[in-house]
Each structure stands twice: as structure tokens, then as C-alpha cells.
Design a protein around this motif. Structure first.
Motif, PDB file in Angstrom:
ATOM      1  N   LYS A 158       5.988  21.180   9.078  1.00  0.00           N
ATOM      2  CA  LYS A 158       6.332  22.039  10.218  1.00  0.00           C
ATOM      3  C   LYS A 158       6.141  23.484   9.808  1.00  0.00           C
ATOM      4  CE  LYS A 158       9.530  18.770  12.152  1.00  0.00           C
ATOM      5  NZ  LYS A 158      10.830  18.445  12.593  1.00  0.00           N
ATOM      6  N   GLY A 159       6.267  24.347  10.752  1.00  0.00           N
ATOM      7  CA  GLY A 159       6.171  25.772  10.464  1.00  0.00           C
ATOM      8  C   GLY A 159       5.201  26.455  11.396  1.00  0.00           C
ATOM      9  N   ALA A 160       5.149  27.757  11.278  1.00  0.00           N
ATOM     10  CA  ALA A 160       4.331  28.572  12.171  1.00  0.00           C
ATOM     11  C   ALA A 160       2.849  28.218  12.073  1.00  0.00           C
ATOM     12  CB  ALA A 160       4.546  30.055  11.867  1.00  0.00           C
ATOM     13  N   GLY A 161       2.380  27.974  10.844  1.00  0.00           N
ATOM     14  CA  GLY A 161       0.971  27.641  10.657  1.00  0.00           C
ATOM     15  C   GLY A 161       0.584  26.360  11.369  1.00  0.00           C
ATOM     16  N   ILE A 162       1.437  25.365  11.303  1.00  0.00           N
ATOM     17  CA  ILE A 162       1.167  24.080  11.953  1.00  0.00           C
ATOM     18  C   ILE A 162       1.201  24.250  13.467  1.00  0.00           C
ATOM     19  CG2 ILE A 162       2.018  21.718  12.274  1.00  0.00           C
ATOM     20  CD1 ILE A 162       0.812  22.218   9.501  1.00  0.00           C
ATOM     21  N   ILE A 163       2.196  24.980  13.959  1.00  0.00           N
ATOM     22  CA  ILE A 163       2.305  25.210  15.406  1.00  0.00           C
ATOM     23  C   ILE A 163       1.067  25.954  15.910  1.00  0.00           C
ATOM     24  CG2 ILE A 163       3.601  26.445  17.198  1.00  0.00           C
ATOM     25  CD1 ILE A 163       6.143  25.831  15.474  1.00  0.00           C
ATOM     26  N   LEU A 164       0.662  26.998  15.194  1.00  0.00           N
ATOM     27  CA  LEU A 164      -0.528  27.758  15.579  1.00  0.00           C
ATOM     28  C   LEU A 164      -1.763  26.867  15.565  1.00  0.00           C
ATOM     29  CD1 LEU A 164      -1.809  30.448  16.345  1.00  0.00           C
ATOM     30  CD2 LEU A 164      -2.028  30.937  13.904  1.00  0.00           C
ATOM     31  N   ARG A 165      -1.899  26.085  14.547  1.00  0.00           N
ATOM     32  CA  ARG A 165      -3.039  25.178  14.426  1.00  0.00           C
ATOM     33  C   ARG A 165      -3.120  24.240  15.640  1.00  0.00           C
ATOM     34  NH1 ARG A 165      -6.005  23.643   9.934  1.00  0.00           N
ATOM     35  NH2 ARG A 165      -7.023  21.635  10.173  1.00  0.00           N
ATOM     36  N   GLU A 166      -1.966  23.689  16.033  1.00  0.00           N
ATOM     37  CA  GLU A 166      -1.962  22.776  17.177  1.00  0.00           C
ATOM     38  C   GLU A 166      -2.213  23.524  18.488  1.00  0.00           C
ATOM     39  OE1 GLU A 166       1.755  20.655  16.660  1.00  0.00           O
ATOM     40  OE2 GLU A 166       0.697  19.040  15.624  1.00  0.00           O
ATOM     41  N   LEU A 167      -1.731  24.766  18.587  1.00  0.00           N
ATOM     42  CA  LEU A 167      -1.966  25.556  19.803  1.00  0.00           C
ATOM     43  C   LEU A 167      -3.449  25.824  20.025  1.00  0.00           C
ATOM     44  CD1 LEU A 167       0.982  28.122  19.784  1.00  0.00           C
ATOM     45  CD2 LEU A 167       0.573  26.281  21.435  1.00  0.00           C
ATOM     46  N   ILE A 168      -4.185  25.999  18.950  1.00  0.00           N
ATOM     47  CA  ILE A 168      -5.632  26.248  19.106  1.00  0.00           C
ATOM     48  C   ILE A 168      -6.431  24.937  19.029  1.00  0.00           C
ATOM     49  CG2 ILE A 168      -5.500  28.643  18.326  1.00  0.00           C
ATOM     50  CD1 ILE A 168      -6.586  27.721  15.595  1.00  0.00           C
ATOM     51  N   ARG A 169      -5.694  23.843  19.182  1.00  0.00           N
ATOM     52  CA  ARG A 169      -6.275  22.504  19.268  1.00  0.00           C
ATOM     53  C   ARG A 169      -7.026  22.074  18.012  1.00  0.00           C
ATOM     54  NH1 ARG A 169      -5.309  20.719  24.358  1.00  0.00           N
ATOM     55  NH2 ARG A 169      -5.146  22.271  25.980  1.00  0.00           N
ATOM     56  N   ARG A 170      -6.536  22.522  16.865  1.00  0.00           N
ATOM     57  CA  ARG A 170      -7.047  22.028  15.582  1.00  0.00           C
ATOM     58  C   ARG A 170      -6.162  20.860  15.182  1.00  0.00           C
ATOM     59  NH1 ARG A 170      -9.241  26.059  11.891  1.00  0.00           N
ATOM     60  NH2 ARG A 170     -10.087  24.199  10.934  1.00  0.00           N
ATOM     61  N   PRO A 171      -6.732  19.806  14.669  1.00  0.00           N
ATOM     62  CA  PRO A 171      -5.930  18.612  14.380  1.00  0.00           C
ATOM     63  C   PRO A 171      -4.902  18.840  13.266  1.00  0.00           C
ATOM     64  CG  PRO A 171      -8.174  18.350  13.564  1.00  0.00           C
ATOM     65  CD  PRO A 171      -8.143  19.635  14.330  1.00  0.00           C
ATOM     66  N   ASN A 172      -3.757  18.261  13.469  1.00  0.00           N
ATOM     67  CA  ASN A 172      -2.720  18.248  12.443  1.00  0.00           C
ATOM     68  C   ASN A 172      -3.008  17.008  11.595  1.00  0.00           C
ATOM     69  OD1 ASN A 172      -0.359  17.648  11.004  1.00  0.00           O
ATOM     70  ND2 ASN A 172       0.923  18.690  12.508  1.00  0.00           N
ATOM     71  N   LYS A 173      -3.564  17.220  10.407  1.00  0.00           N
ATOM     72  CA  LYS A 173      -4.004  16.110   9.567  1.00  0.00           C
ATOM     73  C   LYS A 173      -2.861  15.168   9.213  1.00  0.00           C
ATOM     74  CE  LYS A 173      -7.835  18.700   7.651  1.00  0.00           C
ATOM     75  NZ  LYS A 173      -8.451  19.252   6.454  1.00  0.00           N
TER      76      LYS A 173
ATOM     77  N   PHE B 145       0.852  -1.189   0.000  1.00  0.00           N
ATOM     78  CA  PHE B 145       0.000   0.000   0.000  1.00  0.00           C
ATOM     79  C   PHE B 145       0.886   1.236   0.000  1.00  0.00           C
ATOM     80  CE2 PHE B 145      -3.453  -2.514   2.357  1.00  0.00           C
ATOM     81  CZ  PHE B 145      -4.237  -2.643   1.225  1.00  0.00           C
ATOM     82  N   CYS B 146       0.324   2.351  -0.426  1.00  0.00           N
ATOM     83  CA  CYS B 146       1.025   3.636  -0.440  1.00  0.00           C
ATOM     84  C   CYS B 146       0.585   4.444   0.787  1.00  0.00           C
ATOM     85  CB  CYS B 146       0.673   4.380  -1.723  1.00  0.00           C
ATOM     86  SG  CYS B 146       1.843   5.654  -2.156  1.00  0.00           S
ATOM     87  N   TYR B 147       1.429   5.363   1.220  1.00  0.00           N
ATOM     88  CA  TYR B 147       1.051   6.202   2.366  1.00  0.00           C
ATOM     89  C   TYR B 147      -0.256   6.944   2.106  1.00  0.00           C
ATOM     90  CZ  TYR B 147       2.865  10.169  -0.303  1.00  0.00           C
ATOM     91  OH  TYR B 147       3.072  11.117  -1.263  1.00  0.00           O
ATOM     92  N   ILE B 148      -0.508   7.278   0.851  1.00  0.00           N
ATOM     93  CA  ILE B 148      -1.694   8.077   0.511  1.00  0.00           C
ATOM     94  C   ILE B 148      -2.985   7.251   0.580  1.00  0.00           C
ATOM     95  CG2 ILE B 148      -1.728   7.759  -1.996  1.00  0.00           C
ATOM     96  CD1 ILE B 148      -2.033  10.907  -2.083  1.00  0.00           C
ATOM     97  N   ASP B 149      -2.856   5.940   0.735  1.00  0.00           N
ATOM     98  CA  ASP B 149      -4.037   5.086   0.866  1.00  0.00           C
ATOM     99  C   ASP B 149      -4.701   5.216   2.229  1.00  0.00           C
ATOM    100  OD1 ASP B 149      -3.779   4.025  -1.715  1.00  0.00           O
ATOM    101  OD2 ASP B 149      -2.416   2.458  -1.024  1.00  0.00           O
ATOM    102  N   VAL B 150      -3.987   5.774   3.182  1.00  0.00           N
ATOM    103  CA  VAL B 150      -4.519   5.944   4.543  1.00  0.00           C
ATOM    104  C   VAL B 150      -4.411   7.412   4.920  1.00  0.00           C
ATOM    105  CG1 VAL B 150      -4.145   5.386   6.978  1.00  0.00           C
ATOM    106  CG2 VAL B 150      -3.947   3.598   5.243  1.00  0.00           C
ATOM    107  N   ASN B 151      -5.521   7.973   5.382  1.00  0.00           N
ATOM    108  CA  ASN B 151      -5.511   9.357   5.870  1.00  0.00           C
ATOM    109  C   ASN B 151      -6.129   9.400   7.266  1.00  0.00           C
ATOM    110  OD1 ASN B 151      -8.392   9.600   5.658  1.00  0.00           O
ATOM    111  ND2 ASN B 151      -8.169  10.021   3.473  1.00  0.00           N
ATOM    112  N   GLU B 152      -6.380  10.587   7.751  1.00  0.00           N
ATOM    113  CA  GLU B 152      -6.875  10.734   9.121  1.00  0.00           C
ATOM    114  C   GLU B 152      -8.292  10.195   9.295  1.00  0.00           C
ATOM    115  OE1 GLU B 152      -7.917  14.649   7.069  1.00  0.00           O
ATOM    116  OE2 GLU B 152      -6.333  13.148   6.961  1.00  0.00           O
TER     117      GLU B 152
END
Length: 193
Positions: A142-157, A96-103
Motif C-alpha cells: 500500500k502507499g501513495a506510489g501504489i495508489i498513484l500507479r493504479e490511478l494511472i491504470r498501471r497494473p499492481n503486480k 508451492f510457495c507464493y513466489i512460484d506464481v507471479n502476474e
């Protein structure tokens, strides 16, 4: 090259291997080809077409199914073995490919489909050694957007998808003998290179 690797490559010279994959499988084959060339192996890597028989000392491969649709890959894998090569191969590998499984993937349902397909094939083709592969992981963004997203408890897909991939891999490792598993996820996540 280690003695063990040399022995393993030598043993392939008498085998007929079928490798079913999609895009990332080509990366695996490219790396394998470099290893085979470095040791002057007589094992050939060949793309399988509809007319060619699988020959001894070869790894025949083909693309199966559609990315993001693991069920289509299971169906194609079974159909190719049943309708074309079941009596011509010694080893069969489905990746299987990594793209076959998502969140959102229902891992229990996917593993159940996988296990049902492989159990059926194993029972009907006792002359074939089936090798199971773990699902590759992906690098997390990674990056500021991802960090901010996790800080406001939005899932990191990306992380959630890797968690699901790992759940599938754990089921695979817990249900099949270690000698029958090619643990791609472990290999790619153990060392920084």
C-alpha cells in the motif's frame, strides 16, 4: 485444544508423513511443532536426509526444487517418491510457495503440469494419501506510489500475482475432494491474525 484436533493429532501417531516444501513450509512446521508440543504429542517433526528411513509417527520434510520454478518442485517431489520413499510413507504433501506464481504465470499450464504429476503418482502409489495445498497469498503493498500507479491504470503486480495464485487455488479446489485439500490461502486470508 478441541477434541477434533486432539483426534487428528492422535491419528498421526501411526502415520508416516512426507512434507515437501521450500521456505514458507518452515513457518507451517514451526506452528505445527508448537501445537504438537502443547499437547505432549509423540509425533516427531524431522528433516529428511538421504539415509534416514521415514518412521511411524513422524512428519519428515525436505526442501524441494527452487523458488520461482514450480516445475522443479514437481520434478523433485516425483523423484523423491519414486526413488526413495514411495513404499515408506502413508501421506504425501507438496506445497508451492507464493513466489512460484507471479502476474505472468500461465496458470492453466502450471495446473496441468501439477495435475499430470499428481495423477501419475496417485495411480502408481495407491497406498499413499496425497494432500493438496493451495498456494499462499501475499499482502498487497500500500502507499501513495501504489495508489498513484493504479490511478494511472498501471497494473499492481502484487494484486495481479495474487489473482493468479487464486486462479490456481480455484482449480485445485474444483478438481480435488475437500477432504484432500489443506487450504492455506483460505486460512491465512480469513482472519486478521
Amino acid at each position: 485444544m478441541s477434541i477434533q484436533l486432539s483426534r487428528q493429532i492422535s491419528s498421526l501417531a501411526t502415520k508416516r508423513v512426507f512434507f515437501a516444501h521450500q521456505s514458507v513450509g518452515n513457518n507451517i512446521l514451526s506452528g505445527l511443532e508448537k501445537i504438537l508440543n502443547s499437547c505432549d504429542s509423540c509425533v516427531a517433526i524431522k528433516h529428511m536426509d538421504s539415509t534416514r528411513n521415514i518412521i511411524e509417527g513422524s512428519i519428515s520434510h525436505t526442501e524441494i526444487g527452487r523458488n520461482q520454478d514450480p516445475q522443479s518442485k514437481l520434478i523433485d517431489f516425483r523423484n523423491i517418491i519414486d526413488n526413495r520413499i514411495g513404499n515408506e510413507i502413508d501421506i504425501a504433501v507438496l506445497k508451492f510457495c507464493y513466489i512460484d506464481v507471479n502476474e505472468h504465470t500461465d496458470i492453466q499450464a502450471l495446473f496441468c503440469q501439477y495435475q499430470n504429476t499428481l495423477t501419475d503418482l496417485i495411480n502408481r502409489y495407491q497406498n499413499i494419501s496425497f494432500i493438496h495445498t493451495t498456494i499462499p497469498l501475499r499482502h498487497n503493498a500500500k502507499g501513495a506510489g501504489i495508489i498513484l500507479r493504479e490511478l494511472i491504470r498501471r497494473p499492481n503486480k502484487s494484486k495481479m500475482a495474487n489473482i493468479n495464485r487464486n486462479k490456481f487455488n480455484e482449480l485445485l479446489v474444483n478438481n480435488y475432494p475437500e477432504a484432500q485439500i489443506f487450504d492455506i490461502a483460505r486460512i491465512e486470508s480469513t482472519y486478521t491474525n
